[in-house]
Scaffold this motif. Sequence first.
Motif, PDB file in Angstrom:
ATOM      1  N   ARG A  68     -29.348  22.816 -20.641  1.00  0.00           N
ATOM      2  CA  ARG A  68     -30.520  22.648 -19.843  1.00  0.00           C
ATOM      3  C   ARG A  68     -30.740  23.247 -18.425  1.00  0.00           C
ATOM      4  NH1 ARG A  68     -31.025  17.845 -23.101  1.00  0.00           N
ATOM      5  NH2 ARG A  68     -30.068  16.626 -21.713  1.00  0.00           N
ATOM      6  N   VAL A  81     -39.860  24.711 -18.253  1.00  0.00           N
ATOM      7  CA  VAL A  81     -38.667  24.389 -18.972  1.00  0.00           C
ATOM      8  C   VAL A  81     -37.785  24.173 -17.912  1.00  0.00           C
ATOM      9  CG1 VAL A  81     -37.826  26.759 -19.302  1.00  0.00           C
ATOM     10  CG2 VAL A  81     -37.035  24.778 -21.018  1.00  0.00           C
ATOM     11  N   ARG A  83     -30.986  23.996 -26.180  1.00  0.00           N
ATOM     12  CA  ARG A  83     -31.087  23.188 -24.660  1.00  0.00           C
ATOM     13  C   ARG A  83     -31.183  21.776 -25.201  1.00  0.00           C
ATOM     14  NH1 ARG A  83     -36.336  25.649 -24.736  1.00  0.00           N
ATOM     15  NH2 ARG A  83     -37.195  23.500 -24.169  1.00  0.00           N
ATOM     16  N   GLU A 137     -30.296  18.288 -12.963  1.00  0.00           N
ATOM     17  CA  GLU A 137     -31.095  16.946 -13.066  1.00  0.00           C
ATOM     18  C   GLU A 137     -30.113  15.817 -13.786  1.00  0.00           C
ATOM     19  OE1 GLU A 137     -34.312  14.659 -12.718  1.00  0.00           O
ATOM     20  OE2 GLU A 137     -33.996  16.967 -12.046  1.00  0.00           O
ATOM     21  N   SER A 155     -37.978  22.393 -15.392  1.00  0.00           N
ATOM     22  CA  SER A 155     -38.097  21.113 -14.931  1.00  0.00           C
ATOM     23  C   SER A 155     -36.907  19.912 -15.783  1.00  0.00           C
ATOM     24  CB  SER A 155     -39.276  20.348 -15.078  1.00  0.00           C
ATOM     25  OG  SER A 155     -39.838  20.447 -16.343  1.00  0.00           O
ATOM     26  N   GLU A 156     -36.560  20.583 -16.987  1.00  0.00           N
ATOM     27  CA  GLU A 156     -35.489  19.851 -17.929  1.00  0.00           C
ATOM     28  C   GLU A 156     -34.353  19.651 -17.343  1.00  0.00           C
ATOM     29  OE1 GLU A 156     -35.660  21.515 -21.581  1.00  0.00           O
ATOM     30  OE2 GLU A 156     -37.893  21.021 -22.102  1.00  0.00           O
TER      31      GLU A 156
END
Length: 214
Positions: A149, A187, A143, A74, A189-190
């Motif tokens: 992450r 989690v 995280r 991300e 998605s983080e």
Amino acid sequence: MDAASQAGPGEPVVALPSVADSRLARQLAFILEIDKLKSVLRRSHLADGSRAENDAEHSWHLAMMAVLLGEYAEEEVDTGRVLRMLLVHDLVEIYAGDTFVYDTTAIAEQEARERAAADRLFPQLPRDQAVQLRSLWEEFEARRTPDARFARALDRLQPLILNYATGGGSWLAHGVRAEDVLAHQRVVSEGSQALWEYITHLVGDAVRRGYLAA
């Protein structure tokens, strides 16, 4: 009595020869100690269903995933740091054991067990390396950084893929439901929205195929 017959359970069959360099001696001893990770079995099975995977295989698989899937992070990540984090993140399970994520009792005790294991394991290294590896482990757990992450996202994705590939694997064996899997996986998605979207698709397909209870 020879060295092999003197070795206790979980100990090297033959001790390494001594070295004058105390730093090297501690590093080599640590390398032998973490060989025990190969004996820590997980609930996930190999994709061919032949046997349970062990923690060392899991860590190797994650490292390869970091190399191959880094483009889906991300945020921008340092692949080298992600790799180091993934190689370190489960070392504490040498003493703490693997925790099944859907065992609520074990999960409640996990942090305390793993912190005690970290306190025992990392000080076996020379101080600078002990601090470095403990810091990577703490970062993964917290995280709070893009690297951590993304590393955690990969750690959640890998057993999901294996459970699907084995036709339900530990999901069916333990009566796990789709909502439990999605709650545990959220989690991801983080660390990667793309991987999270893939997970929701995979879970839906697993339900349709009967690999996972709705």
